[in-house]
Design an enzyme around this catalytic site. Structure first.
Site, PDB file in Angstrom:
ATOM      1  CE  LYS A 136      -3.608   0.297   2.940  1.00 37.48           C
ATOM      2  NZ  LYS A 136      -4.236   0.502   4.051  1.00 37.48           N
ATOM      3  CG  ASP A 196     -13.689   2.730   9.186  1.00 38.45           C
ATOM      4  OD1 ASP A 196     -14.758   2.794   9.201  1.00 38.45           O
ATOM      5  OD2 ASP A 196     -12.887   3.156   8.245  1.00 38.45           O
TER       6      ASP A 196
END
Length: 353
Positions: free
Chosen positions: A4, A102
């Site tokens: 990432k 989240d």
């Protein structure tokens, strides 16, 4: 491996994003669990005058749950398995003193057709160590469609807020729609004041136990939700075994309890310790005979009627653990029967000095 990459221009917002990257590397890198993505490395570099930050992590096959849900509701057995995977991951994170903050379909990667899943993106995780909290006071962090009422109202967040988010995800998997829809402000009002439609109103074949669990997870008051992710996991497993298992479930092994003593320094800093366990079972050579003379003469157990087996386990102690706190080691307890899973081991920590 998956990488990432975060590109940026050196602005303050970029610095905050880099801090979030570092947070994700620190948190996920410290959690070793099959249902939590493994993060191997974090770093930064300059290329052609631009700063880059990167995470190197486990490459997960499959698709995000949000992509899977584009086709609509899931079979109950699949939805339950995915929810149990998320509950399992949250149990491990919560035991380490961390909340995800989240939980939503895009942060759940479904890795097989039967619903096996892995939780990703621990970048806004909240821990007990304030040094690692990169959020800003008064700013709500998360995704409104899956956020608990107490987070939206007061910014208060604990492990039960994660369970509310899991309830939203489970509702969506079972029905093909979110419990609440609308604009951001409408969502806030709905989470705070409105009740979602009962599960059976949208899907009449839903087991009543599943409808009850979803209602408990989506309770407005945190104290009315299940106490822990482990409890949610157990309830989901029970529903699946009762309604959707093709064969009667094998017998699960018994849970086992143990104690460990740590110094104040060990408790504060955490680490991996060795825990010696002794288990016993009836001697197969003599105990089933009912003949006391045979038991006393048995060379296998030396007249005890039982065999003792010693083993050593490696136990990860999270930093900042408190006196009396329990650590749950899944499937490290007594062995199951007929292919059943082992029980769990609960280790109570005693801090001395």
């Amino acid at each position: 491996m998956a990488v990432k990459v975060l590109t940026g221009d050196g602005s303050a917002d970029h610095d905050r994003q880099v801090a979030r990257f570092a947070r994700e590397a620190a948190v996920a890198g410290g959690l070793s669990h099959p249902r939590i993505v493994t993060v191997h490395d974090f770093g930064s570099a300059m290329h052609l005058g631009r700063p880059y930050a990167y995470l190197v992590m486990q490459l997960l096959p499959g698709r995000s749950l949000s992509a899977v849900l584009e086709a609509g509701q899931l079979p109950f057995a699949t939805a339950l398995y995915t929810a149990s995977c998320v509950g399992d991951a949250l149990g491990a994170a919560h035991e380490a003193g961390l909340t995800h903050r989240d939980i939503k379909p895009s942060n759940i990667i479904v890795t097989s057709s039967n619903g096996q899943a892995t939780v990703v993106d621990f970048g806004i995780t909240k821990g007990s160590d304030a040094r690692h909290d990169i959020t800003t006071t008064g700013v709500v962090i998360g995704t409104p469609a899956y956020m608990a009422p107490e987070v939206l109202a007061d910014g208060v967040f604990d492990h039960r807020s994660d369970l509310y988010s899991l309830g939203c995800v489970l509702f969506e998997m079972a029905t093909g729609r979110r419990p609440f829809t609308g604009t951001s402000w409408q969502l806030v009002n709905q989470h705070l004041r409105e009740q979602p439609a009962p599960l059976q109103a949208l899907r009449p074949d839903a087991p009543v136990e599943l409808e009850r669990l979803v209602a408990q997870l989506l309770a407005k008051v945190p104290a009315q939700r299940p106490d822990s992710a482990d409890e949610v996991y157990d309830v989901i497993e029970g529903i699946n075994d009762h309604y959707f298992s093709d064969t009667p479930p094998p017998s699960r092994g018994a849970d086992v309890t143990s104690d460990v003593e740590l110094s104040g320094s060990e408790a504060a800093n955490g680490g991996v310790i060795s825990l010696r366990m002794t288990a016993s079972q009836s001697c197969p050579a003599c105990a089933t005979s009912g003949d006391e003379t045979r038991v006393l003469a048995c060379a296998t157990c030396r007249g005890e009627g039982r065999l003792r087996k010693r083993r050593t386990l490696k136990v990860r102690i999270p930093a900042g653990i408190r006196n009396g706190q329990k650590i749950r080691l899944r499937e490290k307890g007594a062995p199951g029967k007929d292919g059943g899973a082992p029980g769990d081991l609960y280790v109570t920590v005693h801090v001395t000095g």
